[in-house]
Design a protein around this motif. Structure first.
Motif, PDB file in Angstrom:
ATOM      1  N   GLY A  60       0.818  -1.206   0.000  1.00  0.00           N
ATOM      2  CA  GLY A  60       0.000   0.000   0.000  1.00  0.00           C
ATOM      3  C   GLY A  60       0.848   1.251   0.000  1.00  0.00           C
ATOM      4  N   ARG A  61       0.132   2.378  -0.017  1.00  0.00           N
ATOM      5  CA  ARG A  61       0.811   3.656  -0.068  1.00  0.00           C
ATOM      6  C   ARG A  61       1.134   4.137   1.339  1.00  0.00           C
ATOM      7  NH1 ARG A  61       1.250   7.177  -4.379  1.00  0.00           N
ATOM      8  NH2 ARG A  61      -0.430   6.187  -5.526  1.00  0.00           N
ATOM      9  N   VAL A  62       2.351   4.649   1.506  1.00  0.00           N
ATOM     10  CA  VAL A  62       2.771   5.208   2.791  1.00  0.00           C
ATOM     11  C   VAL A  62       2.106   6.568   2.956  1.00  0.00           C
ATOM     12  CG1 VAL A  62       4.734   5.988   4.176  1.00  0.00           C
ATOM     13  CG2 VAL A  62       4.983   4.009   2.628  1.00  0.00           C
ATOM     14  N   MET A  63       1.200   6.674   3.928  1.00  0.00           N
ATOM     15  CA  MET A  63       0.456   7.921   4.112  1.00  0.00           C
ATOM     16  C   MET A  63       1.079   8.810   5.183  1.00  0.00           C
ATOM     17  SD  MET A  63      -1.712   7.642   1.771  1.00  0.00           S
ATOM     18  CE  MET A  63      -2.698   9.102   2.088  1.00  0.00           C
ATOM     19  N   ALA A  64       1.850   8.219   6.095  1.00  0.00           N
ATOM     20  CA  ALA A  64       2.487   9.009   7.146  1.00  0.00           C
ATOM     21  C   ALA A  64       3.659   8.219   7.697  1.00  0.00           C
ATOM     22  CB  ALA A  64       1.495   9.318   8.266  1.00  0.00           C
ATOM     23  N   ILE A  65       4.708   8.957   8.110  1.00  0.00           N
ATOM     24  CA  ILE A  65       5.851   8.325   8.765  1.00  0.00           C
ATOM     25  C   ILE A  65       6.109   9.093  10.058  1.00  0.00           C
ATOM     26  CG2 ILE A  65       8.314   7.788   8.621  1.00  0.00           C
ATOM     27  CD1 ILE A  65       8.044   7.736   5.578  1.00  0.00           C
ATOM     28  N   ARG A  66       6.105   8.368  11.166  1.00  0.00           N
ATOM     29  CA  ARG A  66       6.461   8.985  12.451  1.00  0.00           C
ATOM     30  C   ARG A  66       7.721   8.273  12.917  1.00  0.00           C
ATOM     31  NH1 ARG A  66       0.775   8.945  12.372  1.00  0.00           N
ATOM     32  NH2 ARG A  66       0.663   6.826  13.164  1.00  0.00           N
ATOM     33  N   SER A  67       8.826   8.959  12.790  1.00  0.00           N
ATOM     34  CA  SER A  67      10.119   8.302  12.951  1.00  0.00           C
ATOM     35  C   SER A  67      10.799   8.698  14.262  1.00  0.00           C
ATOM     36  CB  SER A  67      11.008   8.689  11.760  1.00  0.00           C
ATOM     37  OG  SER A  67      12.293   8.159  11.952  1.00  0.00           O
ATOM     38  N   GLN A  94       1.903   4.767   8.446  1.00  0.00           N
ATOM     39  CA  GLN A  94       0.494   4.536   8.150  1.00  0.00           C
ATOM     40  C   GLN A  94       0.411   4.081   6.692  1.00  0.00           C
ATOM     41  OE1 GLN A  94      -2.855   3.854   9.692  1.00  0.00           O
ATOM     42  NE2 GLN A  94      -1.546   5.151  10.952  1.00  0.00           N
ATOM     43  N   ILE A  95      -0.128   2.874   6.492  1.00  0.00           N
ATOM     44  CA  ILE A  95      -0.186   2.305   5.142  1.00  0.00           C
ATOM     45  C   ILE A  95      -1.640   2.228   4.686  1.00  0.00           C
ATOM     46  CG2 ILE A  95       0.420   0.313   3.691  1.00  0.00           C
ATOM     47  CD1 ILE A  95       2.806   1.810   4.965  1.00  0.00           C
ATOM     48  N   ARG A  96      -1.907   2.643   3.462  1.00  0.00           N
ATOM     49  CA  ARG A  96      -3.276   2.578   2.925  1.00  0.00           C
ATOM     50  C   ARG A  96      -3.321   1.712   1.675  1.00  0.00           C
ATOM     51  NH1 ARG A  96      -6.125   8.071   2.057  1.00  0.00           N
ATOM     52  NH2 ARG A  96      -6.114   7.889   4.309  1.00  0.00           N
ATOM     53  N   ASP A  97      -4.220   0.766   1.673  1.00  0.00           N
ATOM     54  CA  ASP A  97      -4.484   0.013   0.439  1.00  0.00           C
ATOM     55  C   ASP A  97      -5.935   0.243   0.043  1.00  0.00           C
ATOM     56  OD1 ASP A  97      -6.053  -1.588   2.050  1.00  0.00           O
ATOM     57  OD2 ASP A  97      -4.723  -3.322   1.975  1.00  0.00           O
ATOM     58  N   ARG A  98      -6.414  -0.495  -0.957  1.00  0.00           N
ATOM     59  CA  ARG A  98      -7.754  -0.228  -1.479  1.00  0.00           C
ATOM     60  C   ARG A  98      -8.825  -0.412  -0.411  1.00  0.00           C
ATOM     61  NH1 ARG A  98      -6.449  -5.302  -3.161  1.00  0.00           N
ATOM     62  NH2 ARG A  98      -7.890  -6.986  -2.635  1.00  0.00           N
ATOM     63  N   ALA A  99      -8.503  -1.213   0.607  1.00  0.00           N
ATOM     64  CA  ALA A  99      -9.540  -1.583   1.567  1.00  0.00           C
ATOM     65  C   ALA A  99      -9.498  -0.758   2.844  1.00  0.00           C
ATOM     66  CB  ALA A  99      -9.398  -3.064   1.903  1.00  0.00           C
ATOM     67  N   GLY A 100      -8.411  -0.077   3.132  1.00  0.00           N
ATOM     68  CA  GLY A 100      -8.356   0.689   4.372  1.00  0.00           C
ATOM     69  C   GLY A 100      -6.942   1.046   4.773  1.00  0.00           C
ATOM     70  N   GLY A 103      -4.871  18.701   4.008  1.00  0.00           N
ATOM     71  CA  GLY A 103      -5.099  17.931   2.800  1.00  0.00           C
ATOM     72  C   GLY A 103      -5.206  18.821   1.583  1.00  0.00           C
ATOM     73  N   LEU A 104      -5.858  18.284   0.569  1.00  0.00           N
ATOM     74  CA  LEU A 104      -6.026  19.014  -0.681  1.00  0.00           C
ATOM     75  C   LEU A 104      -7.446  19.552  -0.722  1.00  0.00           C
ATOM     76  CD1 LEU A 104      -4.884  19.692  -3.535  1.00  0.00           C
ATOM     77  CD2 LEU A 104      -5.881  17.551  -4.282  1.00  0.00           C
ATOM     78  N   ASP A 106      -6.595  13.699  -5.360  1.00  0.00           N
ATOM     79  CA  ASP A 106      -7.795  13.838  -4.547  1.00  0.00           C
ATOM     80  C   ASP A 106      -8.193  12.488  -3.959  1.00  0.00           C
ATOM     81  OD1 ASP A 106      -9.979  15.283  -3.542  1.00  0.00           O
ATOM     82  OD2 ASP A 106     -11.230  14.838  -5.287  1.00  0.00           O
ATOM     83  N   LEU A 107      -8.165  11.456  -4.779  1.00  0.00           N
ATOM     84  CA  LEU A 107      -8.565  10.118  -4.331  1.00  0.00           C
ATOM     85  C   LEU A 107      -7.589   9.556  -3.299  1.00  0.00           C
ATOM     86  CD1 LEU A 107      -9.685   8.670  -7.761  1.00  0.00           C
ATOM     87  CD2 LEU A 107     -11.115   8.785  -5.715  1.00  0.00           C
ATOM     88  N   ILE A 108      -6.293   9.904  -3.454  1.00  0.00           N
ATOM     89  CA  ILE A 108      -5.308   9.392  -2.498  1.00  0.00           C
ATOM     90  C   ILE A 108      -5.525  10.006  -1.122  1.00  0.00           C
ATOM     91  CG2 ILE A 108      -2.854   9.410  -1.847  1.00  0.00           C
ATOM     92  CD1 ILE A 108      -2.224   9.319  -4.893  1.00  0.00           C
ATOM     93  N   VAL A 109      -5.738  11.332  -1.100  1.00  0.00           N
ATOM     94  CA  VAL A 109      -5.704  12.004   0.206  1.00  0.00           C
ATOM     95  C   VAL A 109      -7.080  12.278   0.810  1.00  0.00           C
ATOM     96  CG1 VAL A 109      -3.468  13.028  -0.231  1.00  0.00           C
ATOM     97  CG2 VAL A 109      -5.520  14.317  -0.794  1.00  0.00           C
ATOM     98  N   ASN A 110      -8.120  12.291   0.004  1.00  0.00           N
ATOM     99  CA  ASN A 110      -9.449  12.570   0.556  1.00  0.00           C
ATOM    100  C   ASN A 110     -10.296  11.295   0.566  1.00  0.00           C
ATOM    101  OD1 ASN A 110      -8.941  15.332   1.004  1.00  0.00           O
ATOM    102  ND2 ASN A 110      -9.397  15.816  -1.121  1.00  0.00           N
ATOM    103  N   ASP A 111     -10.382  10.722   1.736  1.00  0.00           N
ATOM    104  CA  ASP A 111     -11.028   9.423   1.856  1.00  0.00           C
ATOM    105  C   ASP A 111     -12.506   9.473   1.460  1.00  0.00           C
ATOM    106  OD1 ASP A 111     -10.164   6.827   2.404  1.00  0.00           O
ATOM    107  OD2 ASP A 111     -11.368   6.798   4.242  1.00  0.00           O
ATOM    108  N   ASP A 112     -13.171  10.596   1.762  1.00  0.00           N
ATOM    109  CA  ASP A 112     -14.588  10.722   1.417  1.00  0.00           C
ATOM    110  C   ASP A 112     -14.810  10.665  -0.085  1.00  0.00           C
ATOM    111  OD1 ASP A 112     -15.258  10.846   4.007  1.00  0.00           O
ATOM    112  OD2 ASP A 112     -15.642  13.009   4.065  1.00  0.00           O
ATOM    113  N   VAL A 113     -13.832  11.148  -0.835  1.00  0.00           N
ATOM    114  CA  VAL A 113     -13.969  11.141  -2.289  1.00  0.00           C
ATOM    115  C   VAL A 113     -14.014   9.699  -2.778  1.00  0.00           C
ATOM    116  CG1 VAL A 113     -12.840  11.774  -4.450  1.00  0.00           C
ATOM    117  CG2 VAL A 113     -12.894  13.386  -2.540  1.00  0.00           C
ATOM    118  N   LYS A 114     -13.106   8.897  -2.249  1.00  0.00           N
ATOM    119  CA  LYS A 114     -13.109   7.481  -2.619  1.00  0.00           C
ATOM    120  C   LYS A 114     -14.450   6.855  -2.248  1.00  0.00           C
ATOM    121  CE  LYS A 114     -10.131   4.198  -0.910  1.00  0.00           C
ATOM    122  NZ  LYS A 114      -8.726   3.824  -0.687  1.00  0.00           N
ATOM    123  N   LYS A 115     -14.937   7.158  -1.047  1.00  0.00           N
ATOM    124  CA  LYS A 115     -16.218   6.588  -0.606  1.00  0.00           C
ATOM    125  C   LYS A 115     -17.348   6.964  -1.551  1.00  0.00           C
ATOM    126  CE  LYS A 115     -15.303   6.243   4.352  1.00  0.00           C
ATOM    127  NZ  LYS A 115     -15.124   7.217   5.441  1.00  0.00           N
TER     128      LYS A 115
END
Length: 496
Positions: free
Chosen positions: A63-70, A78-84, A149-150, A163-172
RNA sequence: GGGCCGCUAGCUCAGUCGGCAGAGCAACGCCCUUUUAAGGCGUGGGUCGAAGGUUCGAACCCUUCGCGGCUCACCA
């Protein structure tokens, strides 16, 4: 539109180059995650820290790396794939020096593969403790800021992928759109309707009152129109014996763009032989209830600051009664063209042409006085014949037709009627439209001789309906603009 | 097409009366092994939508243009 090369892109390309030098491909292929974030949550959400510790089974997610807290020698991702989403823990001690060096070159926005066991952190969050990590795809461009966000609407529409990557409501919203269309398709198929595809390019624009887009076929040296409606083709199919047909596809209208208009929009159009407009109102109630239940999970759907109730039956008014009861229009106004015209002008209405009859003026008064008040689903029936050139006349009053429109939240959502199948009446109506066309009404219909020819072969009594899918999706996803439910809405061209 | 509002760093936004171009996040460097917008110290980053004008001096005032949003008209 592509923002120019900058420091951010250079840094990321340099990281990719360094990896290449170490023999790693920053764009690998053929990886096979064993599961998804959703499956992991389903399996482990109920388990506590102790029971997770006993479970040593490994899982891999991509999945896509959405956040890194190092933290220097450890980090949470934080990893996001198509399901969550799922949190991943990367610890130097666990993954080893080599892998940790790779992790240091990972950026927010990159796509990675992470394999490890599940555990719970101090704060109780279900987390994958990575044993190995793989950079799958390097992202050269950074994601928008994590907090706000955007929000710039132009960028959101032009770069919908961001938009689809960062705005979860858009995907929904677009998942819901797909589910709505699926639910409608099942609903129609269950009722023995046959899904068909009819031409998008028409030699004669027809089936609706609208300005078409024109195009040209070079080899045939022939002007063509992008369809404004599939209606006349679908009814040809009914003549051909396909007694129940439907099509879900695009219509194109060369008109204004607004919060509820896009030049290309999606319509469900269907025709059912041996049904009347009355039957279709019932069918529409069933369809909308069915779809709302399946997609929203309730017949009461929140929309903006209202609640739309899709429980059957919907309210029904004749156009005449709606004008009197809802619009508070004096019935005297509706009895003659003179009265209606005077009243319409007092409302500031400008006639489209001087030759408009009583029916057209009444319809304009309806649009001004009644339409916006129809918040809950309401059928308006018995439109004037003058504004309904393809509808069957009412048996008791030939000045009106057996037609309805469905309004929700002040917007026209559906339009249905018992079809006119008398070829001579239809030819006369086309003739009146052609006259209007010559008088300068760009939205009037053309004379379609082949369609008359089809009717002359005999079309069984049929009722047909069109439903604006985008507007229905707006209602069911609480979207204020049609652009929120169309992935790539029409925008002005970009001049650089 | 008309009216109103907007366009400043990768993103989200400040910028007072016309007087050195700012913040947070992000990036880069250093520290940091259980965070949730992680934290600390430091560094770099700008065609202020474009062009013209006024002015000693313009992100700011004026004109034109471009793009966007809302709204009215038209439409489903």
């Amino acid at each position: 539109m592509s923002t120019p090369e900058n420091e951010y892109i250079k840094v990321r390309k340099d990281k990719a180059e360094e990896l290449r030098k170490e023999g790693m491909n920053p764009f690998i292929n053929g990886i096979s995650p064993t599961t998804t974030t959703a499956v992991i949550h389903e399996k482990y959400d109920a388990e506590d820290a102790a029971s997770l510790e006993k479970d040593a089974s490994k899982h891999s997610i991509a999945g896509r790396v959405m956040a890194i807290r190092s933290f220097g020698k450890a980090a949470f991702l934080q990893i996001r794939d198509r399901a969550g989403n799922l949190q991943v823990f990367v610890q130097k001690q666990r993954v080893g020096d080599e892998q940790f060096k790779l992790f240091k070159k990972l950026d927010v926005g990159d796509i990675g593969l992470f394999e490890g066991e599940m555990f719970r952190t101090k704060t109780g969050e279900l987390t994958l403790n990575a044993a190995t990590l793989t950079l799958v795809t390097k992202a050269y461009r950074p994601l928008p800021e994590k907090w706000h966000g955007l929000t710039d609407v132009e960028t959101r529409y032009r770069q919908r992928y961001v938009d689809l990557i960062v705005n979860d409501d858009v995907k929904k919203t677009f998942v819901a759109r797909s589910q709505i269309i699926q639910a409608i398709r099942s609903f129609m198929v269950e009722r023995s309707f046959l899904e068909v595809e009819t031409p998008m390019m028409h030699p004669i624009p027809g089936g609706a009152a609208a300005k078409p887009f024109t195009t040209h076929h070079n080899k045939l040296d022939m002007d063509l129109y992008l369809r404004i409606a599939p209606e006349l083709y679908l009814k040809r199919l009914v003549v051909g014996g396909l007694e129940r047909v439907f099509e879900i596809n695009r219509n194109f209208r060369n008109e204004g763009i607004s919060i509820q208009h896009n030049p290309e929009f999606t319509m469900l159009e269907f025709y059912q032989s041996y049904a009347t407009f009355d039957d279709l109102m019932t069918l529409t109630e069933e369809m909308f209830s069915d779809v709302a239940k399946k997609v929203v999970g309730s017949l009461k759907v929140p929309y903006q600051n209202d609640e739309i109730d899709f429980s059957a039956p919907f309210k029904r008014y004749t156009m005449h009664d709606s004008l009197v009861e809802i619009g508070k229009v004096d019935p005297e106004v509706l009895t003659s063209r003179e009265n209606a015209l005077k009243y319409a002008k007092s409302l500031g209405d400008e006639l489209k042409s001087k030759d408009e009859g009583l029916g057209a003026i009444i319809t304009e008064i309806f649009e001004l006085k009644v339409e916006e008040k129809l918040i809950q689903p309401t059928f308006i029936t018995h439109y004037p014949t003058e504004v309904s050139p393809l509808s069957r006349r009412n048996d008791d009053n030939p000045e009106v037709v057996d037609r309805f429109e469905l309004f929700i939240y002040g917007r026209e959502i559906a339009n249905g009627f018992s079809e006119l199948n008398d070829p001579e009446d239809q030819a006369g109506r086309f003739k009146a439209q052609v006259d209007a066309l010559y008088r300068g009404d760009e939205e009037a219909m053309h004379f379609d001789e082949d369609y008359i020819n089809a009717l002359e072969h005999g079309m069984p009594p049929t009722a047909g309906e069109g439903i604006g899918i985008d507007r229905l999706v707006m209602l069911l996803t609480d979207s204020p603009s049609i652009r929120d439910v169309i992935l790539f809405p029409q925008l002005k061209k970009v001049n650089s």
